[in-house]
Design a protein around this motif. Structure first.
Motif, PDB file in Angstrom:
ATOM      1  N   GLN A  78       0.877  -1.432  -0.032  1.00  0.00           N
ATOM      2  CA  GLN A  78      -0.071  -0.056  -0.009  1.00  0.00           C
ATOM      3  C   GLN A  78       0.707   1.309   0.004  1.00  0.00           C
ATOM      4  O   GLN A  78       0.530   2.200  -0.787  1.00  0.00           O
ATOM      5  N   TRP A 107      -5.628  -1.176  -4.187  1.00  0.00           N
ATOM      6  CA  TRP A 107      -5.687  -0.223  -3.173  1.00  0.00           C
ATOM      7  C   TRP A 107      -6.516   1.032  -3.249  1.00  0.00           C
ATOM      8  O   TRP A 107      -6.856   1.889  -2.427  1.00  0.00           O
ATOM      9  N   ILE A 154     -10.040  -3.410   0.208  1.00  0.00           N
ATOM     10  CA  ILE A 154      -9.006  -3.348   1.284  1.00  0.00           C
ATOM     11  C   ILE A 154      -9.890  -4.073   2.565  1.00  0.00           C
ATOM     12  O   ILE A 154      -9.384  -4.526   3.378  1.00  0.00           O
TER      13      ILE A 154
END
Length: 232
Positions: free
Chosen positions: A160, A221, A227
């Protein structure tokens, strides 16, 4: 001169590898890994007992800790001086270093990898290393799969938050406490017999598949839903 040489050898074989690995291990303890589509890996291992893991050089930093969980594992390393230091790191990790590259010692290294896979070893391979061009798969990946008879399993590593270095591949090191996807792509079987034209066409196809997978995984992401699904 002898003293200077001993100091240099000590730095390359002991000091640099151990200090570097200590840094990797300390930083990696802060990461949050999530394995995605692990069934692809399990299916290959159940069917063949071995596999050729394939990843970009750019994303290998978080892979050092991850692939240490996949032992016994062997990796082909060039016979250069830098390769000597990397081979020492591999030894410390408990992996098996096989020395050779496309320019030197390739046939001997391929035969050694073939023998190791018969002993239960898996193979790790950096598809565009050690000097690039970035993202371009070298013929060695397909040759390893042909010699070993093991399918190629692309392993997509995506973090990330990263530091990005000004190297030939824009090498990435995930920042502390980063979330990291480890995605197993569908396996790719390489026929043992291919003429030059078919070999190159397949190499380009594998290269495109892996590039597309990196782009797709990096885009996760941008999805709060993705996520949440994997990290909450």
């Amino acid at each position: 001169m002898k003293v200077k040489g001993k100091v240099r050898d000590f730095c390359y074989q002991e000091l640099f590898p151990r200090v570097g690995l200590l840094f990797v291990r300390l930083l990696s303890r802060t990461y949050r890994y999530r394995l995605v589509d692990r069934e692809h890996e399990q299916r290959v291992l159940d069917a063949h007992g071995t596999v050729v893991y394939a990843s970009w050089h750019q994303r290998f930093f978080p892979g050092i800790t991850f692939f240490a969980t996949r032992k016994p594992i062997a990796i082909m390393i060039s016979q250069s001086r830098d390769g000597e230091m990397i081979a020492r790191v591999v030894d410390i990790l408990g992996w098996r270093a096989v020395r050779g590259s496309s320019s030197k010692g390739s046939l001997r290294a391929l035969k050694e990898l073939h023998a190791l896979t018969r002993q239960g070893y898996r193979v790790g391979h950096i598809v565009d290393g050690p000097q690039g061009p970035f993202g371009v798969i070298k013929p060695g990946l397909l040759s390893i799969a042909q010699f070993s008879g093991a399918p190629i399993l692309p392993v997509i590593l995506s973090a990330q938050r990263c530091w990005v270095f000004s190297s030939w591949d824009r090498f990435m090191v995930p920042k502390p406490f980063s979330k990291i996807f480890v995605r197993f792509a569908p396996p790719i079987v390489i026929p043992r017999r291919l003429d030059a034209h078919a070999f190159e066409a397949l190499r380009q196809d594998v290269e495109k598949q892996i590039k597309d997978l990196y782009i797709q995984t990096d885009n996760w992401w941008r999805s709060p839903e993705m996520i949440r699904r994997h990290f909450h």
